[in-house]
Design an enzyme around this catalytic site. Structure first.
Site, PDB file in Angstrom:
ATOM      1  N   GLY A  31      19.924  20.942  86.793  1.00 42.40           N
ATOM      2  CA  GLY A  31      18.695  20.249  86.500  1.00 42.40           C
ATOM      3  C   GLY A  31      18.887  18.814  86.076  1.00 42.40           C
ATOM      4  O   GLY A  31      17.925  18.132  85.744  1.00 42.40           O
ATOM      5  N   CYS A  32      20.115  18.326  86.068  1.00 40.67           N
ATOM      6  CA  CYS A  32      20.340  16.942  85.658  1.00 40.67           C
ATOM      7  C   CYS A  32      21.314  16.300  86.617  1.00 40.67           C
ATOM      8  O   CYS A  32      22.477  16.663  86.645  1.00 40.67           O
ATOM      9  CB  CYS A  32      20.882  16.877  84.234  1.00 40.67           C
ATOM     10  SG  CYS A  32      21.214  15.205  83.688  1.00 40.67           S
ATOM     11  N   GLY A  33      20.831  15.349  87.409  1.00 39.39           N
ATOM     12  CA  GLY A  33      21.698  14.697  88.377  1.00 39.39           C
ATOM     13  C   GLY A  33      22.316  13.415  87.874  1.00 39.39           C
ATOM     14  O   GLY A  33      23.013  12.746  88.607  1.00 39.39           O
TER      15      GLY A  33
END
Length: 281
Positions: free
Chosen positions: A123-125
């Site tokens: 969920g975190c790029g």
């Protein structure tokens, strides 16, 4: 209690690292408890090494890791094109998977000038990015000739759902798909992380068999900033998502000339940028 699902039944990208595992769980339903087998999507640390130097560790589903390595390298700007990737070796270890990527010396020299330690999370790029300049990297505007009848999206998302084998078994994965203008869904990639799924799709598209100027990316997630960035890195002109975008994603879509559509479901959608690629009147 855990039992491994054999790799050949799980869609795992490498031998001995299944993409899903089976647990014995207790299910409570209407006051009754039963012991059942339940399949869970696997999530493992995937270390990406370039020319022997560790660059990033992401949590990902261990399937289609060659595609993941290529797509990540392209969307992060580590290489300009897939031809700069000379080889990929995937090795399973006790603590996760290492993907060893050999890239051209010029690309590696550029990488060394902006080395960073990227500790990725589902969920975190952008986790671990060292500077605001790295975060706000803007690809060149896409040169897309895509033109879509919006009515094709309902059938396309239904087809995408039907081809999500990991989701069907586990209920825990996102998917990204490549859609031709005639409504044909030709490529699907899954992962526990929405951005990983899109990187895998980008890697699969790098073979050059699809014209990225005429197709669309469809995703089962929200349209966040990094999803637009990765779509633009592919060269695709349309990103269609089942959920809404962020304001930053819309600004990125405007800067990269990507048509961004959200809430694509049940015969409706909302277009935030470049509506001319969707024949909505």
């Amino acid at each position: 209690m855990r039992r491994d699902v054999p790799a050949e039944d799980s869609g795992a990208g490498i031998e001995d690292v299944p993409a899903q595992r089976t647990f014995v769980v207790r299910r409570w339903r209407h006051g009754t408890v039963t012991a059942e087998d339940d399949r869970l999507a696997e999530e493992v640390p995937v270390a990406l090494e370039y020319n022997g130097i560790s660059h990033a560790v992401m949590l990902a589903t261990p399937a289609d890791l060659d595609d993941f390595a290529i797509g990540f390298s392209l969307s992060e700007g580590i290489v300009d094109n897939a031809r700069e990737i000379y080889g990929i070796d995937v090795e399973a270890g006790g603590n996760g998977v290492t993907v060893k990527i050999e890239i051209a010396s010029a690309a590696f020299a550029r990488l060394k000038t902006r080395r960073r330690a990227l500790a990725g999370r589902t969920g975190c790029g952008l986790c671990g990015t060292e500077s605001l300049d790295d975060v706000m990297r803007v690809p060149r505007p896409v040169q897309s000739t895509a033109s879509f009848d919006p009515s094709v999206f309902d059938a396309a998302f239904a087809a995408l759902h039907n081809r999500q084998t990991l989701l069907r078994d586990t209920g825990a994965t996102h998917a990204a798909g490549w859609l031709r203008a005639d409504g044909t869904l030709v490529l699907v990639r899954e992962d526990v992380g929405r951005h990983n799924a899109l990187d895998k799709l980008a890697g699969a598209l790098s073979s050059g068999n699809e014209d990225t100027k005429t197709g669309a990316v469809i995703v089962t997630s929200r349209a966040s900033y990094e999803m637009v960035l990765k779509t633009a890195s592919i060269g695709a002109g349309i990103l269609a998502a089942v959920s809404g975008p962020t304001a930053l994603a819309v600004r990125m879509a405007e800067a990269t000339a990507v048509t961004l559509a959200g809430f694509v479901r049940s015969g409706s959608l909302v277009v935030y940028t470049r509506p001319e690629r969707l024949r909505i009147g």
